[in-house]
Scaffold this motif. Structure first.
Motif, short mmCIF file in Angstrom:
data_model
loop_
_atom_site.label_atom_id
_atom_site.label_comp_id
_atom_site.label_asym_id
_atom_site.label_seq_id
_atom_site.Cartn_x
_atom_site.Cartn_y
_atom_site.Cartn_z
N UNK A 50 0.83 -1.21 0.00
CA UNK A 50 0.00 0.00 0.00
C UNK A 50 0.86 1.25 0.00
N UNK A 51 0.60 2.16 -0.94
CA UNK A 51 1.37 3.41 -0.96
C UNK A 51 1.01 4.29 0.24
N UNK A 52 1.84 5.25 0.52
CA UNK A 52 1.59 6.16 1.64
C UNK A 52 0.22 6.82 1.51
N UNK A 53 -0.54 6.78 2.59
CA UNK A 53 -1.86 7.39 2.58
C UNK A 53 -2.99 6.43 2.22
N UNK A 54 -2.62 5.23 1.76
CA UNK A 54 -3.64 4.24 1.40
C UNK A 54 -3.70 3.14 2.47
N UNK A 55 -4.91 2.74 2.83
CA UNK A 55 -5.07 1.74 3.89
C UNK A 55 -5.83 0.49 3.44
N UNK A 56 -6.31 0.48 2.20
CA UNK A 56 -7.17 -0.60 1.76
C UNK A 56 -6.62 -1.32 0.52
N UNK A 57 -7.22 -2.47 0.24
CA UNK A 57 -6.88 -3.23 -0.97
C UNK A 57 -8.16 -3.63 -1.69
N UNK A 58 -8.00 -4.00 -2.96
CA UNK A 58 -9.12 -4.46 -3.78
C UNK A 58 -8.93 -5.93 -4.10
N UNK A 59 -10.01 -6.69 -4.02
CA UNK A 59 -9.94 -8.13 -4.27
C UNK A 59 -10.84 -8.53 -5.44
N UNK A 60 -10.31 -9.37 -6.32
CA UNK A 60 -11.10 -10.00 -7.38
C UNK A 60 -11.15 -11.48 -7.04
N UNK A 61 -12.31 -11.93 -6.62
CA UNK A 61 -12.48 -13.35 -6.28
C UNK A 61 -13.15 -14.06 -7.44
#
Length: 206
Positions: free
Chosen positions: A95-106
Motif C-alpha cells: 500500500x502506498x503512503x496514505x492508502x489503507x485498503x486493498x481491492x480483491x477480485x475473487x
C-alpha cells in the motif's frame, strides 16, 4: 491504525479499544516472528490460487483469488490461517503512503462442492474483520456459479455491516466494464481484458 479500529466499531471507543487489544495479543501468538515465512505455508502456496499485482485507480493494491484451486480435503486449518496473514501482510506492505485498503477480485470460475470450505472461509473472514479491520476496500465476486449462492447465504450471516457493503457480484456480460470503472486497463489482469500479467503472491514485491 487506531482510526481503522475505531471505524470498524463505528467510533465506539470502548469496543475499538477491546478489538485493538485483542489484535495485539493475537499478533504476538499468531505471528511470533513478526512475519509468516514461505516455509510455513508450503502446501497453500503450491496451489497457485492467489496473485497480487497492480493497483486500482485509488492506489489500492489488487489481489486475485482463484477459488476453484482451493480444496477443503487437502487444507490444514492452521496453515490456511497463516496463509491469510501472509497474504494480508503482503498487501499492506504494497500500500502506498496514505492508502489503507486493498481491492480483491475473487474468481469462482469452476468452483464446485469439492472447493466449498465454510469453516475455512469463516476463519479467513474472522482474520480479515477482526485482525485487519477496514483493510478491504472492495471485493468483486466474478464467474459466480449458482451453487455458490448456497454457501454465500451462510457466509453472509457472519459479515459485519461495513464488510457486507464491500462485496459486489458481477455478471459475466458486465465483467470488463465493471472492473474498468475502478481499475485502469494497464493495471487490470490480462485474463479479464487488461494488460497486467498475474503475479503469484510469493513473487510479488512492494
Amino acid at each position: 491504525m487506531l482510526r481503522r479500529f475505531l471505524r470498524a466499531r463505528n467510533l465506539d471507543v470502548e469496543k475499538a479499544s477491546a478489538l485493538f487489544l485483542n489484535y495485539l495479543e493475537w499478533r504476538c501468538t499468531a505471528v511470533p516472528n513478526g512475519f509468516i515465512s514461505e516455509t510455513e505455508i508450503k502446501n497453500e502456496l503450491s496451489h497457485k490460487e492467489v496473485f497480487t499485482q497492480g493497483f486500482d485507480k485509488l492506489g489500492r493494491p489488487i489481489v486475485v483469488y482463484h477459488a476453484a484451486k482451493h480444496f477443503c480435503s487437502n487444507r490444514e486449518m492452521d496453515e490456511l490461517k497463516r496463509f491469510v496473514v501472509y497474504i494480508l501482510d503482503k498487501l499492506c506492505a504494497r500500500m502506498p503512503t496514505g492508502q489503507e485498503k486493498f481491492t480483491c477480485i475473487s474468481d469462482l470460475n469452476g468452483w464446485g462442492y469439492a472447493n466449498c470450505d465454510i469453516r475455512g472461509y469463516l476463519a479467513c473472514l474472522d482474520i480479515l474483520q477482526n485482525r485487519y479491520p477496514e483493510r478491504l476496500g472492495k471485493a468483486y465476486l466474478i464467474h459466480v456459479p449458482y451453487i455458490f449462492m448456497k454457501a454465500w447465504k451462510i457466509i453472509y450471516q457472519f459479515l459485519d455491516k461495513n464488510t457486507k457493503e464491500k462485496f459486489i457480484f458481477v455478471e459475466n456480460k458486465d465483467l470488463k466494464a465493471t472492473l474498468l470503472e475502478d481499475i485502469d486497463e494497464s493495471q487490470l489482469p490480462e485474463m479479464y481484458g487488461g494488460k497486467m500479467p498475474l503475479v503469484p503472491v510469493e513473487e510479488s514485491t512492494e
